[in-house]
Structures are given as C-alpha cells and as structure tokens.
Design an enzyme around this catalytic site. Structure first.
Site, PDB file in Angstrom:
ATOM      1  N   VAL A 141      69.294  71.524  41.885  1.00  0.00           N
ATOM      2  CA  VAL A 141      68.729  70.336  42.487  1.00  0.00           C
ATOM      3  C   VAL A 141      68.305  69.470  41.462  1.00  0.00           C
ATOM      4  O   VAL A 141      67.383  69.677  40.960  1.00  0.00           O
ATOM      5  CB  VAL A 141      67.655  70.901  43.541  1.00  0.00           C
ATOM      6  CG1 VAL A 141      67.172  69.644  44.386  1.00  0.00           C
ATOM      7  CG2 VAL A 141      68.154  71.958  44.373  1.00  0.00           C
ATOM      8  N   CYS A 142      68.678  68.067  41.729  1.00  0.00           N
ATOM      9  CA  CYS A 142      68.586  67.170  40.667  1.00  0.00           C
ATOM     10  C   CYS A 142      66.857  66.803  40.644  1.00  0.00           C
ATOM     11  O   CYS A 142      66.552  66.888  39.445  1.00  0.00           O
ATOM     12  CB  CYS A 142      69.280  65.911  40.987  1.00  0.00           C
ATOM     13  SG  CYS A 142      68.851  64.494  40.106  1.00  0.00           S
ATOM     14  N   PHE A 143      66.257  66.679  41.738  1.00  0.00           N
ATOM     15  CA  PHE A 143      64.938  66.248  41.586  1.00  0.00           C
ATOM     16  C   PHE A 143      63.860  67.256  41.303  1.00  0.00           C
ATOM     17  O   PHE A 143      62.500  66.946  41.451  1.00  0.00           O
ATOM     18  CB  PHE A 143      64.415  65.267  42.760  1.00  0.00           C
ATOM     19  CG  PHE A 143      64.813  63.920  42.827  1.00  0.00           C
ATOM     20  CD1 PHE A 143      63.978  62.876  42.306  1.00  0.00           C
ATOM     21  CD2 PHE A 143      66.104  63.520  42.858  1.00  0.00           C
ATOM     22  CE1 PHE A 143      64.367  61.586  42.257  1.00  0.00           C
ATOM     23  CE2 PHE A 143      66.673  62.105  42.689  1.00  0.00           C
ATOM     24  CZ  PHE A 143      65.787  61.311  42.476  1.00  0.00           C
TER      25      PHE A 143
END
Length: 281
Positions: free
Chosen positions: A142-144
């Site tokens: 998950v990027c964030f």
C-alpha cells in the site's frame, strides 16, 4: 531551471486512458514532437493502480476491487499500489538530457519535488520532505503506508506519493495528491492474513497518512489544487508553463493505446510473468 514546458489539463478520465496518455506523451517527447509536459488529471472511476513490477498474486484482492466498483491498472512507473479516487494527479514528462535532470533518481525526485512543496505552500499547507536514511525493511503493498525519498509529509504523515520511470531518454514521474481517502475501500482491496490484521492496519493508517482536506484550514477543490500546483511548479522549478492540447489524431492514438494495452489482462495482470518469460521489453 528557466525552461518552458507545456501545461496539459486533461480532466477526469478512466484508468486506461489516463495511463495511455502518459505513455503517449513520453513517446511523443522522445521523438521531439512535443515539449516537456506537466499534466494535471483526475479519475472518473476509483482506480487501484499498481507499480510496474509489483507482484499482485498474494497482495491484491481483485474480487475486492470488483466489489467496490473500482478499475485496476498497471502503471509504467514503479512503487506500490495507489487508490486513485478523490485526488489531483500530476505527471511530469521531461527529457533526461535536460541539465537539471540528474541521473540520480533521488536527486531528480528532489528537484521535481520543489514544485510540489511550493504548491502546498500556495494552499497554506506547510509540508516537509521525507528523507529516509535507509530503506524500509517492512515493505508495504500500500503506497501511502510509508514515505519514499522526497515525498511530502505534514505533521509526520504522508500527504503525497510519487513514482518514476525512465524510458527512451525520457523521465516520467507520476504523483498522487489526495483530497480525501476512503480507508474502508482501500484496505478491502488487499489480502491480509486475517481480518484482525486488516483492521489493525486500517486503524493505524490514519497515523501514517493525511489528505489535503485534513491538513488545510479550508476545503480545497480540484480546481483550486490545479492552480496552486501550477504556480508551485512555476515558482519552485522556475518554469514558464504554456497551454498544451492534444490534436484529434493524438487523442485517437491515446484511445487506441488504452484499448490495446491498458485494458488488457496481458499488461495489467500477467505482465511480470511475461517479462520474466520473454526478457524485459
């Protein structure tokens, strides 16, 4: 920089067209047909985009993507999965031969991030640079969930994400700047060992990420953000931005690429296996 770039406001489109647009811009710039371009755009349908070489078999719940009515697409750029929904997205397309584009990925991120930093200032948001001293061992799909080099932080929380690739002598950088984030949807799009772990991750996420409208003292619209980050790039990078629009023929090329590549399972789902089997293309 003291350079002139094209400024493209392409509006809201679906996942395949958005990604095809950036690839087409990269190709045209590499062929000398268009100037460097700063593009602002949005998403007509919530979309989960994954990094170019990101493994999805054990991390991405494609059934969850369908349940939420999301689209799914694989980017040209690297990094982790990003849920694009209520956000301003930007892309930078510029030749590596420019003297201000370093061969170092970190230094290029820093140079381009000056425009993002200044854009947040235009909105009255004080952001800081993320400068990790070492790579994170606990890598996330998950990027964030974790900041990368020279991404923006507000109160220690990640407020924007970016990813980069270089092809045909051209640098392409994507950036995601969310106004709000549907955390329920986001964590339903990934596999976890059990539901307890999913809920722990979801609950902890608010301590790791923040959105524009959480950080701003006043509501920020898409149009306000476009203007702010346009000024940010002009001031932070010392650019002259001139309006740029696609011709009918160029739009036709974008839509053809969207249909043949970015709507195909061969690219979106099986690309990594195909590259490993046949050699990198």
């Amino acid at each position: 920089m003291n350079d002139t770039w094209g400024l493209l406001h392409s509006g809201h489109d679906d996942a395949a067209v958005n990604m095809a647009m950036d690839e087409a811009l990269l190709n045209w710039h590499s062929e000398g047909k268009i100037p460097p371009v700063l593009r602002f755009y949005g998403w007509s349908t919530p979309t989960l985009s994954v990094g170019h070489f990101q493994k999805i078999d054990r991390t991405i719940d494609l059934d969850g993507v369908k349940r939420h009515g999301c689209q799914f697409v694989r980017r040209q750029t690297g990094g982790s999965a990003v849920l694009h929904d209520d956000e301003l997205t930007y892309s930078v397309i510029v030749s590596e031969s420019k003297p201000y584009i370093s061969q170092s990925i970190r230094e290029a991120y820093f140079e381009l991030s000056k425009g993002i930093m200044e854009g947040f200032k235009q909105l009255g948001i004080e952001a800081d640079y993320s400068i990790p001293k070492e790579r994170f061992r606990d890598r996330s799909a998950v990027c964030f969930e974790r900041p990368s080099d020279y991404e923006m932080l507000v109160d220690g929380k990640k407020i924007s994400g970016h990813a980069q690739t270089r092809k045909k002598g051209v640098l392409l950088q994507h950036g995601s700047i969310p106004f709000s984030m549907d955390k329920k949807m986001l964590f339903d799009l990934f596999f976890f060992s059990d539901e307890e772990t999913r809920e722990k991750k979801r609950s902890a996420f608010s301590k790791k990420a923040i959105t524009i409208n959480e950080a701003s003292e006043q509501p920020v619209t898409y149009e306000m953000a476009e203007k702010a980050f346009q000024k940010g790039f002009e001031k932070g990078l010392q650019l002259e931005l001139v309006p740029f629009e696609l011709t009918k023929e160029q739009w036709n090329e974008v839509h053809e690429l969207a249909e043949t590549k970015y709507r195909s399972d061969d690219w979106n789902l099986y690309y990594r296996k195909r590259v490993l089997a046949h050699g990198k293309k």
